[in-house]
Design a protein around this motif. Structure first.
Motif, PDB file in Angstrom:
ATOM      1  N   ASP A 170      46.650  20.795 133.260  1.00 32.21           N
ATOM      2  CA  ASP A 170      45.790  19.631 133.047  1.00 32.21           C
ATOM      3  C   ASP A 170      46.483  18.563 132.206  1.00 32.21           C
ATOM      4  O   ASP A 170      45.825  17.662 131.668  1.00 32.21           O
ATOM      5  N   ALA A 171      47.805  18.673 132.080  1.00 32.19           N
ATOM      6  CA  ALA A 171      48.579  17.710 131.298  1.00 32.19           C
ATOM      7  C   ALA A 171      49.773  17.219 132.117  1.00 32.19           C
ATOM      8  O   ALA A 171      50.147  17.834 133.115  1.00 32.19           O
ATOM      9  N   VAL A 172      50.366  16.116 131.681  1.00 37.23           N
ATOM     10  CA  VAL A 172      51.447  15.465 132.416  1.00 37.23           C
ATOM     11  C   VAL A 172      52.683  15.364 131.527  1.00 37.23           C
ATOM     12  O   VAL A 172      52.582  15.010 130.353  1.00 37.23           O
ATOM     13  N   VAL A 173      53.838  15.669 132.106  1.00 38.48           N
ATOM     14  CA  VAL A 173      55.130  15.416 131.460  1.00 38.48           C
ATOM     15  C   VAL A 173      55.871  14.376 132.286  1.00 38.48           C
ATOM     16  O   VAL A 173      55.955  14.491 133.509  1.00 38.48           O
ATOM     17  N   CYS A 174      56.393  13.362 131.612  1.00 42.44           N
ATOM     18  CA  CYS A 174      57.121  12.272 132.270  1.00 42.44           C
ATOM     19  C   CYS A 174      58.568  12.294 131.784  1.00 42.44           C
ATOM     20  O   CYS A 174      58.822  12.193 130.579  1.00 42.44           O
ATOM     21  N   GLU A 175      59.501  12.429 132.738  1.00 38.66           N
ATOM     22  CA  GLU A 175      60.902  12.666 132.398  1.00 38.66           C
ATOM     23  C   GLU A 175      61.852  11.938 133.349  1.00 38.66           C
ATOM     24  O   GLU A 175      61.448  11.466 134.414  1.00 38.66           O
ATOM     25  N   ASP A 176      63.127  11.907 132.933  1.00 30.18           N
ATOM     26  CA  ASP A 176      64.203  11.474 133.831  1.00 30.18           C
ATOM     27  C   ASP A 176      65.341  12.484 133.850  1.00 30.18           C
ATOM     28  O   ASP A 176      66.245  12.379 134.673  1.00 30.18           O
ATOM     29  N   ALA A 177      65.294  13.464 132.944  1.00 32.40           N
ATOM     30  CA  ALA A 177      66.388  14.439 132.799  1.00 32.40           C
ATOM     31  C   ALA A 177      66.051  15.737 133.518  1.00 32.40           C
ATOM     32  O   ALA A 177      64.950  16.281 133.361  1.00 32.40           O
ATOM     33  N   VAL A 178      67.018  16.263 134.263  1.00 34.23           N
ATOM     34  CA  VAL A 178      66.740  17.434 135.093  1.00 34.23           C
ATOM     35  C   VAL A 178      66.499  18.682 134.253  1.00 34.23           C
ATOM     36  O   VAL A 178      65.644  19.510 134.603  1.00 34.23           O
ATOM     37  N   TYR A 179      67.205  18.851 133.136  1.00 35.14           N
ATOM     38  CA  TYR A 179      67.027  20.077 132.355  1.00 35.14           C
ATOM     39  C   TYR A 179      65.618  20.133 131.755  1.00 35.14           C
ATOM     40  O   TYR A 179      64.966  21.189 131.744  1.00 35.14           O
ATOM     41  N   ALA A 180      65.120  19.006 131.259  1.00 38.22           N
ATOM     42  CA  ALA A 180      63.771  18.971 130.694  1.00 38.22           C
ATOM     43  C   ALA A 180      62.719  19.120 131.792  1.00 38.22           C
ATOM     44  O   ALA A 180      61.678  19.744 131.585  1.00 38.22           O
ATOM     45  N   THR A 181      63.007  18.557 132.953  1.00 39.88           N
ATOM     46  CA  THR A 181      62.101  18.691 134.098  1.00 39.88           C
ATOM     47  C   THR A 181      61.974  20.153 134.509  1.00 39.88           C
ATOM     48  O   THR A 181      60.872  20.636 134.800  1.00 39.88           O
ATOM     49  N   ARG A 182      63.080  20.866 134.534  1.00 43.42           N
ATOM     50  CA  ARG A 182      63.041  22.293 134.887  1.00 43.42           C
ATOM     51  C   ARG A 182      62.179  23.069 133.895  1.00 43.42           C
ATOM     52  O   ARG A 182      61.401  23.941 134.280  1.00 43.42           O
ATOM     53  N   THR A 183      62.322  22.755 132.602  1.00 47.04           N
ATOM     54  CA  THR A 183      61.537  23.458 131.589  1.00 47.04           C
ATOM     55  C   THR A 183      60.052  23.176 131.761  1.00 47.04           C
ATOM     56  O   THR A 183      59.223  24.086 131.709  1.00 47.04           O
ATOM     57  N   ALA A 184      59.715  21.899 131.953  1.00 47.02           N
ATOM     58  CA  ALA A 184      58.308  21.532 132.119  1.00 47.02           C
ATOM     59  C   ALA A 184      57.711  22.148 133.375  1.00 47.02           C
ATOM     60  O   ALA A 184      56.539  22.561 133.395  1.00 47.02           O
ATOM     61  N   ARG A 185      58.504  22.234 134.445  1.00 48.77           N
ATOM     62  CA  ARG A 185      58.039  22.883 135.677  1.00 48.77           C
ATOM     63  C   ARG A 185      57.783  24.365 135.411  1.00 48.77           C
ATOM     64  O   ARG A 185      56.783  24.934 135.877  1.00 48.77           O
ATOM     65  N   GLN A 186      58.679  25.003 134.670  1.00 50.01           N
ATOM     66  CA  GLN A 186      58.519  26.414 134.315  1.00 50.01           C
ATOM     67  C   GLN A 186      57.212  26.627 133.543  1.00 50.01           C
ATOM     68  O   GLN A 186      56.536  27.650 133.707  1.00 50.01           O
ATOM     69  N   CYS A 187      56.842  25.640 132.718  1.00 51.63           N
ATOM     70  CA  CYS A 187      55.627  25.752 131.910  1.00 51.63           C
ATOM     71  C   CYS A 187      54.358  25.501 132.724  1.00 51.63           C
ATOM     72  O   CYS A 187      53.269  25.891 132.297  1.00 51.63           O
ATOM     73  N   GLY A 188      54.482  24.810 133.861  1.00 49.25           N
ATOM     74  CA  GLY A 188      53.324  24.563 134.700  1.00 49.25           C
ATOM     75  C   GLY A 188      52.681  23.198 134.545  1.00 49.25           C
ATOM     76  O   GLY A 188      51.537  22.985 134.977  1.00 49.25           O
ATOM     77  N   PHE A 189      53.389  22.236 133.948  1.00 45.95           N
ATOM     78  CA  PHE A 189      52.862  20.890 133.794  1.00 45.95           C
ATOM     79  C   PHE A 189      52.884  20.126 135.121  1.00 45.95           C
ATOM     80  O   PHE A 189      53.684  20.425 136.013  1.00 45.95           O
ATOM     81  N   TYR A 190      52.028  19.105 135.221  1.00 45.04           N
ATOM     82  CA  TYR A 190      52.140  18.110 136.291  1.00 45.04           C
ATOM     83  C   TYR A 190      53.308  17.211 135.912  1.00 45.04           C
ATOM     84  O   TYR A 190      53.389  16.714 134.781  1.00 45.04           O
ATOM     85  N   LEU A 191      54.225  16.994 136.860  1.00 44.57           N
ATOM     86  CA  LEU A 191      55.491  16.338 136.537  1.00 44.57           C
ATOM     87  C   LEU A 191      55.644  14.996 137.235  1.00 44.57           C
ATOM     88  O   LEU A 191      55.508  14.898 138.454  1.00 44.57           O
ATOM     89  N   ILE A 192      55.969  13.980 136.427  1.00 46.38           N
ATOM     90  CA  ILE A 192      56.353  12.680 136.963  1.00 46.38           C
ATOM     91  C   ILE A 192      57.790  12.415 136.511  1.00 46.38           C
ATOM     92  O   ILE A 192      58.081  12.418 135.313  1.00 46.38           O
ATOM     93  N   ASP A 193      58.667  12.218 137.489  1.00 49.22           N
ATOM     94  CA  ASP A 193      60.059  11.879 137.177  1.00 49.22           C
ATOM     95  C   ASP A 193      60.352  10.474 137.654  1.00 49.22           C
ATOM     96  O   ASP A 193      59.935  10.067 138.743  1.00 49.22           O
ATOM     97  N   ILE A 194      61.094   9.736 136.829  1.00 51.50           N
ATOM     98  CA  ILE A 194      61.435   8.359 137.153  1.00 51.50           C
ATOM     99  C   ILE A 194      62.941   8.227 137.303  1.00 51.50           C
ATOM    100  O   ILE A 194      63.717   8.852 136.568  1.00 51.50           O
ATOM    101  N   GLU A 195      63.327   7.429 138.258  1.00 51.49           N
ATOM    102  CA  GLU A 195      64.751   7.240 138.574  1.00 51.49           C
ATOM    103  C   GLU A 195      65.458   6.508 137.442  1.00 51.49           C
ATOM    104  O   GLU A 195      64.924   5.566 136.857  1.00 51.49           O
ATOM    105  N   ASP A 196      66.671   6.959 137.146  1.00 52.22           N
ATOM    106  CA  ASP A 196      67.521   6.278 136.172  1.00 52.22           C
ATOM    107  C   ASP A 196      68.965   6.387 136.650  1.00 52.22           C
ATOM    108  O   ASP A 196      69.362   7.404 137.234  1.00 52.22           O
ATOM    109  N   GLU A 197      69.736   5.360 136.377  1.00 49.93           N
ATOM    110  CA  GLU A 197      71.138   5.323 136.823  1.00 49.93           C
ATOM    111  C   GLU A 197      71.921   6.541 136.355  1.00 49.93           C
ATOM    112  O   GLU A 197      72.741   7.092 137.090  1.00 49.93           O
ATOM    113  N   THR A 198      71.671   6.982 135.144  1.00 52.86           N
ATOM    114  CA  THR A 198      72.463   8.068 134.575  1.00 52.86           C
ATOM    115  C   THR A 198      72.112   9.439 135.146  1.00 52.86           C
ATOM    116  O   THR A 198      72.852  10.396 134.935  1.00 52.86           O
TER     117      THR A 198
END
Length: 216
Positions: free
Chosen positions: A161-189
């Motif tokens: 029932d919560a959202v994590v907003c990220e651009d980094a793959v390692y943090a995204t993997r952790t948040a996915r493991q935790c079960g959050f709703y994930l929004i990722d935004i594109e970044d050049e890096t």
């Protein structure tokens, strides 16, 4: 919208600071001491932690700094570079809408909490966030307990029932493991990680004007 707790990264997610600050800081530090960076410096530093990177720069470029001197010198470089940073498109409008919807928000960033607050205060959006969390070392976003701790501070009932907003793959993997709703935004890096980010995210967007509110 039933997800009332949102956890935001700052660099590369809300601000365009990944290239300006985090790729630019080692180059600017070396420039201030009359040194020129060697080709491939970003690839070398990317594989190191902050302390290891400091040791590398001091040793390789014969900087007149001790490890104790290095942190305040680098912090000043970073603080100066952040003055050039702006918000990504759509951030102001998105935060205002979330606030109007009664969402509780925070920043969870590798960057020092006080630096995040300083940057976002200058940009006029710091008041949207209830607190600023420094995610470094044993408290980095590679560790699931960090996201759980932050969610608890926001008063959330559970990751789904919560959202994590990220651009980094390692943090995204952790948040996915935790079960959050994930929004990722594109970044050049993080361009090289785009396929993985698209696979992991519930929404992958190129800027905040593309957010699909019907799914939130």
């Amino acid at each position: 919208m039933h997800r009332k707790q949102w956890i935001f990264d700052m660099d590369g997610t809300l601000t365009d600071s990944m290239t300006v600050v985090w790729q630019g800081a080692p180059l600017e530090l070396l420039r201030r001491y009359g040194r020129t960076a060697r080709p491939g410096i970003h690839d070398v530093l990317l594989s190191m932690g902050m302390a290891e990177g400091a040791e590398y720069l001091i040793r390789t470029y014969d900087l007149p700094l001790t490890l104790r001197d290095y942190e305040p010198a680098m912090r000043q470089v970073i603080r100066d570079l952040y003055k050039k940073v702006e918000l990504k498109p759509g951030v102001r409008e998105m935060l205002a809408r979330l606030k109007a919807e009664g969402v509780r928000m925070c920043i969870c960033s590798n960057t020092w909490a006080e630096q995040c607050e300083e940057v976002l205060t200058r940009l006029g959006v710091a008041d949207y966030f209830e607190f600023f969390y420094t995610a470094q070392g044993a408290k980095s976003k590679a560790h699931p307990e960090v996201f759980h701790e932050v969610l608890e501070r926001l008063g959330g009932s559970g990751p789904a029932d919560a959202v994590v907003c990220e651009d980094a793959v390692y943090a995204t993997r952790t948040a996915r493991q935790c079960g959050f709703y994930l929004i990722d935004i594109e970044d050049e890096t993080s361009a090289a990680d785009k396929p993985e980010l698209q696979r992991l995210a519930d929404q992958y967007i190129t800027d905040w004007t593309q957010l699909d509110w019907t799914k939130l």
